[in-house]
Scaffold this active site. Structure first.
Site, PDB file in Angstrom:
ATOM      1  N   GLY A  30      35.743  32.191 -20.778  1.00  0.00           N
ATOM      2  CA  GLY A  30      35.491  33.630 -20.796  1.00  0.00           C
ATOM      3  C   GLY A  30      36.629  34.458 -21.363  1.00  0.00           C
ATOM      4  CB  CYS A 246       2.895  34.539 -26.526  1.00  0.00           C
ATOM      5  SG  CYS A 246       2.859  34.430 -28.329  1.00  0.00           S
ATOM      6  CB  CYS A 249       1.801  30.222 -28.693  1.00  0.00           C
ATOM      7  SG  CYS A 249       3.021  30.818 -27.498  1.00  0.00           S
ATOM      8  CB  CYS A 270       7.048  33.774 -28.639  1.00  0.00           C
ATOM      9  SG  CYS A 270       6.047  32.885 -27.460  1.00  0.00           S
ATOM     10  CB  CYS A 276       5.881  31.307 -31.026  1.00  0.00           C
ATOM     11  SG  CYS A 276       4.308  32.179 -30.866  1.00  0.00           S
TER      12      CYS A 276
END
Ligand SMILES: [Zn+2]
Lengths: 289, 182
Positions: A30, A246, A249, A270, A276
């Site tokens: 980090g 979605c 899909c 998506c 997708c």
């Protein structure tokens, strides 16, 4: 006329500096390691920080995937992919996550969990989450070193008082390994939990700000939150409380982009185009079986 | 007829170093995991990481003058060098650079030669990069290094990161790794 580039465009010294910075970034999870970001043949802000990491890591036996806002086909993703193809002869590129060894992305982490043999490189425009409360970089470096995020938490809480919830949609401040708080790049909140205990190494490159940082695999990543206001990912429920699928899909477990149809109605699809495509292919296969 | 690409020993070729770097990166990302390099780990690790922008202390004289010249790096005392190369069998008699609170990346990288990773004293590692716990065995590492490491790494984010070198193999112990003796 032919122009010969060094493999990976950057000279070997520039690559070595990026490589050394990455090892320190992994060792201090980090922490924003400074490096001398090089000029690239595209404007800073076009993913040059991520690109310098990718070019420093990439080898001739590599398979690279480049994603921009979930899509492999956006202009930005295509440009970056073509640049790598031009300067790294022998490298394969793919749009399929499961074939990739190296993934460079802007704004999204793929829906399907990464594997330990993959490395994700995220492009970062603004690496320091403390900028909103402290203009001096020298002072911010002390605050980061001491893990002093009191003022950042106060700022977040003011948001909550004003809007009744944490309104940050992207770049959600996230504490890594219980110490440094990072800007996880402009990924949606939906992707933040994927940083926690990730199977793969995740690297962040900020070209303009000349910083590299890392979330190693199997490392704690906690979005900043409060007891009375927990962290929540985006909801994709409709007015009746049902999870929207979605429209392409049918997936009900992915981050959805909202589109406005010509008649003003809304359409959801998506954001991760590879995911997708994969779900769509599986659905077709199941229908044909 | 000479061919430049074949005249340069593989260790000094960019392709070899790129590959070695990825293995070193995996080693740092997965503390305690053994990575088998394509060549002698000591020289290949140095060739991969060092150049004119870095400095090294070769505490026990482990590299030849020729290789040192090839690295184009600066010699510095162990107290200030970016990289400290030492024989892991001998106890440390110096305090390396630990970095500062504001710039902890200034903490040194220690490169220690050991005998083997498949035999010897057992340790259990945990921390970032380790899924739960990982058991390792280290042969030829003087335990004084781990005692000193404890004190050098006592005030995170300051500290040192260690690469152990055994033949062609490497193992990394970043400052965040917790090490418990058996
Ligand atoms: Zn879909």
């Amino acid at each position: 006329m032919s122009v010969t580039y060094n493999f990976g465009f950057m000279d070997e010294h520039a690559k070595k500096e990026v490589r050394r910075s990455i090892l320190k970034a992994i060792s201090i999870p980090g922490y924003q390691v400074p490096y001398s970001s090089r000029e690239m043949p595209m404007g800073r802000g076009f993913g040059t920080g991520g690109l310098q990491i990718t070019l420093s890591l990439i080898g001739a036996d590599e398979t690279l995937k480049v994603i921009d806002q979930g899509s492999d086909d956006s202009v930005n993703a295509v440009n970056l992919r073509q640049f790598v193809e031009l300067t790294c002869p022998g490298v394969n590129t793919t749009t399929h996550l499961n074939e990739a060894t190296l993934i460079q992305s802007r704004h999204r982490i793929p829906e399907v969990p990464l594997t330990p043999n993959q490395t994700l490189v995220l492009q970062v425009p603004y690496p320091d989450p403390l900028v909103v409360v402290e203009p001096s970089e020298d002072k911010r470096k002390v605050m980061h070193g001491e893990a002093d995020y009191a003022r950042l938490l106060v700022k977040l809480y003011e948001d909550i008082v004003k809007f009744d919830e944490i309104t940050i949609s992207h770049r959600y401040p996230t504490r890594i390994n219980g110490h440094y708080v990072i800007d996880p790049s402009p990924i949606p909140r939906w992707d933040v939990p994927k940083l926690h205990n990730s199977p793969a190494l995740i690297l962040f490159g900020a070209g303009r700000e000349k910083k590299i940082y890392a979330v190693p695999p199997h490392t704690k990543a906690e979005p900043l939150a409060f007891d009375d206001v927990p962290f929540r990912v985006e909801s994709f429920n409709d007015a009746q409380g049902n999870r929207r699928p979605c429209e392409r899909c049918g997936a009900t477990d992915s981050f959805l982009d909202e589109y406005i149809n010509e008649d003003g109605s809304k359409r959801y699809q998506c954001s991760d185009s590879d995911y997708c495509d994969t779900v769509l292919a599986e659905t077709k296969e199941a229908a044909n079986a | 007829m000479s061919n430049l690409a074949t005249a340069i020993p593989t260790i000094w070729q960019p392709h070899t170093q790129q590959h070695a770097y990825r293995q070193l990166m995996q080693a740092f990302a997965n503390p305690g995991q053994i990575e088998a390099l394509s060549e002698d780990a000591l020289l290949l690790t140095l060739a991969t990481l060092l150049d004119g922008a870095t400095s090294i202390a070769d505490v026990h004289g482990l590299i030849s003058a020729l290789d040192l010249a090839r690295l184009e790096t600066a010699n510095e005392p162990a107290e200030t060098a970016h990289f400290v190369l030492a024989d892991g069998a001998q106890a440390p008699v110096f305090t390396p650079s630990l970095g500062t609170l504001e710039s902890p990346e200034g903490g040194a990288t220690l490169l220690l030669t050991v005998t083997a990773f498949n035999d010897g004293a057992s340790y259990t590692l945990s921390g970032p990069g380790v899924d739960g716990a990982r058991n390792v065995t280290l042969q030829g590492l003087n335990p004084a290094w781990l005692d000193s490491r404890e004190s050098w790494n006592a005030a995170f984010p300051m500290g040192v990161d260690i690469v152990l070198l055994a033949g062609k193999q490497v193992m990394a112990l970043p400052r965040t790794t917790r090490i418990k003796g058996a």
